[in-house]
Design a protein around this motif. Structure first.
Motif, PDB file in Angstrom:
ATOM      1  N   PHE A  18     -26.101  42.133 -17.292  1.00 31.50           N
ATOM      2  CA  PHE A  18     -25.961  43.532 -16.891  1.00 31.50           C
ATOM      3  C   PHE A  18     -27.294  44.259 -17.086  1.00 31.50           C
ATOM      4  O   PHE A  18     -27.750  44.987 -16.205  1.00 31.50           O
ATOM      5  N   GLU A  72     -18.464  51.377 -11.776  1.00 32.25           N
ATOM      6  CA  GLU A  72     -19.237  50.180 -11.407  1.00 32.25           C
ATOM      7  C   GLU A  72     -19.300  49.171 -12.556  1.00 32.25           C
ATOM      8  O   GLU A  72     -19.581  47.992 -12.333  1.00 32.25           O
ATOM      9  N   GLU A  83     -16.492  45.474 -12.590  1.00 30.15           N
ATOM     10  CA  GLU A  83     -17.260  44.226 -12.561  1.00 30.15           C
ATOM     11  C   GLU A  83     -16.426  43.100 -13.195  1.00 30.15           C
ATOM     12  O   GLU A  83     -16.224  43.068 -14.403  1.00 30.15           O
TER      13      GLU A  83
END
Length: 250
Positions: free
Chosen positions: A130, A209, A213
């Motif tokens: 990430f 977002e 994920e």
């Protein structure tokens, strides 16, 4: 969430409170993988010479005997908890076959190397991937960092709050834990570092977002393919250390 309660290491959650989760998975340069036609949904990307010869010297794996052996075990169709020495040997052979194609064993440098484009594939942790994705985006790189949980399964880690039995101020520790479990505060663990979150109260405050994920918040069918690493017996630890030495020196 119920899935993270009553774990094997603390039945009834008498001593621990889970606050973050991480999956060990594959991070990759999406543009390079697309151009080379390589699969990003399987440990084959890290272990199969037919794939690796296209990305020789652009792959890193974790410098961790348990994590790397677990990835090999999952790829071979075994449990990450496998204790059979014959299957450990099988995993060692798989690793040694792939090793000549790898750039290095790395526990942290892969974040920067992925983000600047030096490395195209990394075996590592979801929150690190990430960060690599966000760093590449912030730097305006001409590529995107993707990350995925291999279809064969992977390792799940759950971080917990615990209080030492000799703590001088358990009252303050309890107050801190209570503070960190409040929805908005708990959500920061996900919003800031991309960790998964077992706290149901946090979900409404996690950025879409991040919450959307699947490699950070695995759906139930994926969660069933994830396993936590458990301690080995002393004899097993000695054998694993010997195998690891063989892997590193060859």
């Amino acid at each position: 969430k119920p899935a993270f309660r009553d774990e094997w290491f603390d039945p009834g959650n008498r001593y621990s409170v889970p606050y973050a989760t991480t999956v060990t998975l594959i991070g990759y340069n999406a543009e390079k993988m697309r151009a080379l036609g390589l699969p990003t949904d399987s440990w084959a990307l890290v272990f199969e010479p037919s794939h690796l010869e296209k990305i020789r010297g652009r792959v890193t794996v974790l410098n961790s005997q348990r994590e790397l052996m677990a990835a090999a075990m999952k790829y071979l169709g075994h449990s990450a908890q496998e204790r059979d020495p014959a299957r450990w040997e099988e995993a060692k052979r798989l690793i040694l076959r792939a090793k000549p194609y790898w750039a290095t064993f790395s526990n942290s440098t892969y974040i920067k190397d992925l983000a600047i484009g030096n490395i195209w594939v990394a075996h590592g942790y979801s929150n690190d991937m990430f960060r690599a994705r966000e760093d590449a985006k912030a730097a305006g790189r001409p590529f995107v960092i993707g990350f995925a949980i291999p279809k064969e399964g992977a390792v799940l880690a759950v971080d917990n709050f615990v209080i030492h039995k000799a703590a001088r101020r358990p009252d303050l520790a309890h107050r801190f834990i209570d503070f960190m479990l409040q929805g908005e505060n708990a959500a920061d663990v996900s919003n800031l570092i991309g960790a998964g979150n077992p706290n149901r109260a946090a979900l409404s405050s996690i950025r879409p977002e991040v919450a959307g994920e699947p490699a950070i918040f695995p759906p139930p069918e994926t969660l069933r393919r994830l396993e936590m690493l458990r301690d080995l017996e002393p004899k097993q630890r000695r054998l694993m250390s010997r195998l690891w030495t063989e892997i590193k020196v060859k």
